[in-house]
Design a protein around this motif. Structure first.
Motif, mmCIF file in Angstrom:
data_model
loop_
_atom_site.group_PDB
_atom_site.id
_atom_site.type_symbol
_atom_site.label_atom_id
_atom_site.label_comp_id
_atom_site.label_asym_id
_atom_site.label_seq_id
_atom_site.Cartn_x
_atom_site.Cartn_y
_atom_site.Cartn_z
ATOM 1 N N ILE A 8 29.361 20.973 -25.576
ATOM 2 C CA ILE A 8 29.853 22.102 -25.992
ATOM 3 C C ILE A 8 29.985 22.382 -27.651
ATOM 4 O O ILE A 8 30.811 21.533 -28.119
ATOM 5 N N LEU A 9 29.720 23.397 -28.207
ATOM 6 C CA LEU A 9 29.994 23.777 -29.672
ATOM 7 C C LEU A 9 30.727 24.961 -29.707
ATOM 8 O O LEU A 9 30.433 26.121 -29.357
ATOM 9 N N VAL A 10 32.146 24.829 -30.385
ATOM 10 C CA VAL A 10 32.749 25.785 -30.529
ATOM 11 C C VAL A 10 32.884 26.315 -31.978
ATOM 12 O O VAL A 10 33.113 25.398 -32.771
ATOM 13 N N VAL A 11 32.547 27.508 -32.225
ATOM 14 C CA VAL A 11 32.338 27.989 -33.637
ATOM 15 C C VAL A 11 33.174 29.319 -33.690
ATOM 16 O O VAL A 11 33.365 30.372 -33.172
ATOM 17 N N ASP A 12 34.421 29.011 -34.442
ATOM 18 C CA ASP A 12 35.686 29.943 -34.573
ATOM 19 C C ASP A 12 36.156 29.745 -35.792
ATOM 20 O O ASP A 12 36.744 28.297 -35.961
ATOM 21 N N ASP A 13 36.635 30.484 -36.638
ATOM 22 C CA ASP A 13 37.227 30.168 -37.839
ATOM 23 C C ASP A 13 38.769 29.937 -37.788
ATOM 24 O O ASP A 13 39.670 29.595 -38.760
ATOM 25 N N ASP A 14 39.164 29.904 -36.646
ATOM 26 C CA ASP A 14 40.519 29.930 -36.145
ATOM 27 C C ASP A 14 40.854 28.285 -35.791
ATOM 28 O O ASP A 14 40.465 28.043 -34.621
ATOM 29 N N ARG A 15 41.433 27.262 -36.728
ATOM 30 C CA ARG A 15 41.382 26.044 -36.382
ATOM 31 C C ARG A 15 42.204 25.643 -35.179
ATOM 32 O O ARG A 15 41.777 24.741 -34.406
ATOM 33 N N GLU A 16 43.308 26.431 -34.941
ATOM 34 C CA GLU A 16 44.077 25.980 -33.696
ATOM 35 C C GLU A 16 43.327 26.536 -32.444
ATOM 36 O O GLU A 16 43.570 25.554 -31.460
#
Length: 236
Positions: A8-16
């Motif tokens: 799975i690749l998670v793309v989100d600018d929220d590092r948490e």
């Protein structure tokens, strides 16, 4: 026998959020990577081919909708869209861009894991009667659906690689020509769950297919569903 590891690749600018999801998915036996922007996503994809992408709608630079559209043009990787916007119109736009599912923030990671499994099961598993035909090509009205490549080939030879839901919908209609398939049946077959009273995922998917095929090949049957009133042939 070695068990296949889902990537799975998670793309989100929220590092948490990225760290939380990658840790949770890892604990569940999946392999997860993350990216904080569209640019970073393309870099990761050069060395890591995921089975599914979890894509945030609101990203710096190129947003998730545009990235989803580009992913759908270039790849067959299924996409689950993350959005902080709960309005139906925002979910519909995501589906129109080619997302296979969506989930509204905040959410329980267990729900995301369940949705990932449903989407991948829908993409990978087909009814037993369809197994032989998955290697053939369906012909209809001058069009071809190549089931090896999951691609739609136009009369002029233009090739469009179809996303998971679009491919499954067209293939299902082609498997039942001249028959009306109701929305509830289509929704269960394509999305793996019951259709809610305001759920327009089937209609949005049909709209995308009509943009490719033209407005007349798929017919709307009032108060019921959709039909493909054309002859279909197959070759291997």
């Amino acid at each position: 026998m070695q068990t296949e590891v889902i990537k799975i690749l998670v793309v989100d600018d929220d590092r948490e959020i990225c760290d939380l999801l990658c840790e949770y998915l890892g604990d569940a036996g999946l392999t997860a990577r993350s990216a904080d922007s569209g640019e970073a996503m393309w870099r990761v994809l050069e060395r890591f081919l995921p089975d599914l992408i979890v894509l945030d709608l609101m990203l710096p630079g190129v947003d998730g909708l545009e990235l989803c559209r580009t992913l759908r043009e270039r790849t067959q990787i299924p996409v689950i869209m993350l959005t902080a916007r709960g309005a139906p119109v925002d979910r519909i736009i995501g589906l129109e861009m080619g997302a296979d599912d969506y989930i509204v923030k905040p959410f329980d990671p267990r729900e995301l894991l369940a949705r990932i499994k449903v989407v991948l099961r829908r993409i990978r598993q087909f009814p037993p009667e369809a197994q032989i035909e998955e290697i053939g090509t369906l012909h209809f009205e001058g069009w071809r659906l190549d089931m090896r490549q999951r691609s739609l080939i136009a009369k002029d030879g233009t090739v469009t690689v179809l996303g998971g839901a679009d491919y499954q919908m067209l293939r299902l209609l082609l498997r039942h020509p001249h028959r009306t398939l109701n929305r509830d049946f289509l929704h269960r077959q394509i999305y793996g769950r019951e259709r809610g009273p305001l759920d327009r995922a089937v209609d949005v998917c049909i709209s995308r297919l009509r943009q490719m095929l033209g407005p007349t090949i798929i017919r709307t049957v009032r108060n019921s569903g959709y039909a493909l009133p054309v002859d279909v042939s197959i070759d291997a």
